[in-house]
Design an enzyme around this catalytic site. Structure first.
Site, PDB file in Angstrom:
ATOM      1  N   ARG A 263       0.823  -1.214   0.000  1.00 46.00           N
ATOM      2  CA  ARG A 263       0.000   0.000   0.000  1.00 46.00           C
ATOM      3  C   ARG A 263       0.858   1.266   0.000  1.00 46.00           C
ATOM      4  NH1 ARG A 263      -4.958  -1.638   4.138  1.00 46.00           N
ATOM      5  NH2 ARG A 263      -5.384  -3.620   3.091  1.00 46.00           N
ATOM      6  N   ARG A 278       2.215   0.936  10.532  1.00 42.19           N
ATOM      7  CA  ARG A 278       1.665   1.464   9.289  1.00 42.19           C
ATOM      8  C   ARG A 278       2.786   1.438   8.269  1.00 42.19           C
ATOM      9  NH1 ARG A 278      -2.626   4.944   8.439  1.00 42.19           N
ATOM     10  NH2 ARG A 278      -2.475   6.268   6.594  1.00 42.19           N
ATOM     11  N   GLU A 350      -7.003   0.234  15.241  1.00 41.63           N
ATOM     12  CA  GLU A 350      -7.619  -0.724  14.334  1.00 41.63           C
ATOM     13  C   GLU A 350      -6.674  -1.873  13.972  1.00 41.63           C
ATOM     14  OE1 GLU A 350      -9.223   1.031  10.775  1.00 41.63           O
ATOM     15  OE2 GLU A 350      -9.133  -0.890   9.711  1.00 41.63           O
ATOM     16  N   SER A 353     -10.628  -5.175   9.944  1.00 42.36           N
ATOM     17  CA  SER A 353     -11.696  -4.507   9.253  1.00 42.36           C
ATOM     18  C   SER A 353     -12.561  -5.607   8.649  1.00 42.36           C
ATOM     19  CB  SER A 353     -11.098  -3.620   8.180  1.00 42.36           C
ATOM     20  OG  SER A 353     -12.115  -3.100   7.386  1.00 42.36           O
ATOM     21  N   ARG A 392       0.452  -5.263  12.491  1.00 37.73           N
ATOM     22  CA  ARG A 392      -0.246  -4.743  13.665  1.00 37.73           C
ATOM     23  C   ARG A 392      -0.391  -5.800  14.744  1.00 37.73           C
ATOM     24  NH1 ARG A 392      -4.303  -0.079  11.356  1.00 37.73           N
ATOM     25  NH2 ARG A 392      -2.604   0.901  10.165  1.00 37.73           N
TER      26      ARG A 392
END
Length: 430
Positions: A263, A278, A350, A353, A392
């Site tokens: 990403r 991240r 988070e 998802s 994460r």
RNA sequence: GCUGAGGUAGCCUAGCCCGGCAAGGCGCCAGCCUUGAAAGCUGGUGGCGGUGACGCCUCGGGAGUUCAAAUCUCCCCCUCAGCGCCA
């Protein structure tokens, strides 16, 4: 993609639904779809009539030829038709293109149970598990911890590949693999088939599964090729049956994707600049399900339960939020986020998802339901949820399981994947 | 990367040289037959527009030639096979 038929038959209902997203451009797009569709349909009548005339003339000419009686007057009449048709056909094609481009940019319709709200502050907590903050005093960030243990190289990674990349070294690599294997085994127990998908996709299937803006903001493109690095295995899994007719008997199809994810992720948060929270690249085990439309609400709860189970077994406290209308992405009709407790940051962040995309992806991908030899018009629903994203997952474990002496306790459920080891120290696995 | 063969409806295939409403099979649906089923027979079985009669579109995609293109011309995409390269 929203069902065009629904826009034709219940424009007011669709509009009311889209209003909940509070983005005026969606209503403009909807209006554009509706208008261009109506105009196109009217024009279609005229165009069809002209084409009919041409076809009839052609047939008469062919007939005369066959009888050996050429018909110059018919030929002359026919010659004039293409010119007449060109204008109307161009207009028709333009309207159709306008309609379909706008239709593709409309987001999915929202489930009625999605709470109304502006942004992530308005997300509604629907469940909590575990006791968040215990003894936050000695916590180090996962970055400090990894560097002290000598198990990550951030500076060197930035030099080699840029910010947002990392080298993991030593036992923490095994911990990463253990997390993936643990999640995969849990899902296999629950009827999922493990799938290692392609890590790159062509543009056409990719347009079927994601927000078009992601091509600019999120995905890496391979220079000179029609290939994009996947942002999640959800995407190749959704594209697996592109253009096919699924046998209703085979549903639900439960897939456990395992892949690296890539990403671009514009922007960054100070605290996450460095580290593995991240990043441009991370491993993830993903749940993906194709099911009958009527089953998707129940499957949505099922995959949420599975994702919760991952963190329960890891004994990491978390809460589940129902993502509000203003914070929900383009493709999802309803989404739960699972937010794990990061003690160092004293915050829920988070980690999962979990989305019900209803028929939005499947319609774009041209996937339908049917029985053997009998294609149907019903479009299946697709759902996806993280099981574990190891970046994460590792970060939260490093924060939760660190000891004052700088070593890391291995979560019980992962020990069997590490040869029974119960802790990680500077020296390695113990 | 090179060479070759291909891409036709849910699936398989014919048609392409030689332009004139996309043939056939499988599967599926319905009817007949049957106590029931199978077999057999008959019909149906792509998309879109239209209240409807009906019409239009569809042969990987696009452009061109033509009154008319699955068919001829050009460009592009994809798949497979062989060769080359390769962890």
């Amino acid at each position: 993609m929203i069902d065009l038929e629904l826009i034709r038959t219940d424009l007011a209902g669709v509009r009311a639904n889209l209003e909940r997203r509070q983005r005026p451009e969606y209503l403009e797009l909807l209006e554009l779809v509706h208008q261009s569709d109506a105009t196109w349909r009217a024009l279609r009548q005229d165009a069809d009539a002209l084409r009919r005339t041409r076809n009839e003339l052609s047939r008469r000419i062919a007939e005369r030829r066959k009888q050996g009686q050429p018909s110059p007057e018919l030929d002359r009449e026919a010659k004039e038709l293409p010119e007449k048709m060109r204008a109307i056909e161009e207009k028709e094609a333009a309207l159709l293109a306008e309609r379909d481009v706008a239709l593709k940019r409309l987001p999915n319709l929202l489930d009625p149970s999605v709470p109304f709200g502006q942004d992530d502050h308005d997300n509604v907590t629907v469940a909590t598990w575990g006791d968040p903050a215990k003894d936050p005093g000695h916590r180090k960030s996962h970055v400090e911890l990894l560097e002290e243990l000598g198990m990550a190289e951030f500076e060197r990674a930035h030099r080699a590949s840029g910010a947002g990349f990392y080298y993991l070294k030593g036992p923490v690599v095994l911990l990463d693999l253990a997390l993936q294997r643990f999640a995969l085994d849990l899902l296999t127990e629950r009827g999922f088939t493990p799938v290692e998908p392609p890590f790159m996709l062509r543009r056409a299937p990719y347009e079927g599964v994601t927000d078009l803006a992601d091509f600019e903001n999120v995905m890496y493109h391979i220079d000179g090729e029609d290939l994009y690095l996947i942002a999640t295995s959800e995407h190749p899994l959704a594209a697996l049956y592109q253009g096919e007719i699924l046998d209703e008997e085979d549903l639900p199809i439960r897939l456990a994707g395992i892949s690296m994810n890539f990403r671009k992720e514009i922007g960054g948060h100070g605290v996450d600049q460095k580290g593995i929270f991240r990043t441009h690249q991370f491993a993830k085990v993903e749940q993906f399900v194709f099911c009958r439309p009527e089953d998707s609400p129940q499957i949505h709860e099922e995959i949420r339960t599975n994702a919760e189970e991952v963190f329960r077994r890891l004994e990491v406290p978390y809460r589940v939020v129902n993502v509000c209308t203003g914070d929900l992405g383009t493709v999802a009709s309803k989404k739960y986020d699972i937010e794990a407790w990061f003690p160092r940051q004293q915050a829920f962040r988070e980690v999962v998802s979990c989305s019900n995309c209803t028929d939005y992806q499947a319609r774009r991908l041209g996937i339908r339901l049917g029985k053997a030899g009998r294609p149907g018009k019903i479009v299946p629903h697709t759902l996806n949820s993280t099981a574990i994203a190891t970046s994460r997952g590792l970060a939260v474990i490093l924060e939760q399981y660190q000891r004052p002496d700088g070593s890391i306790e291995v979560p019980k459920v992962l020990r069997s994947y590490l040869g029974g080891t119960s802790s990680i120290t500077r020296e390695g696995l113990n």
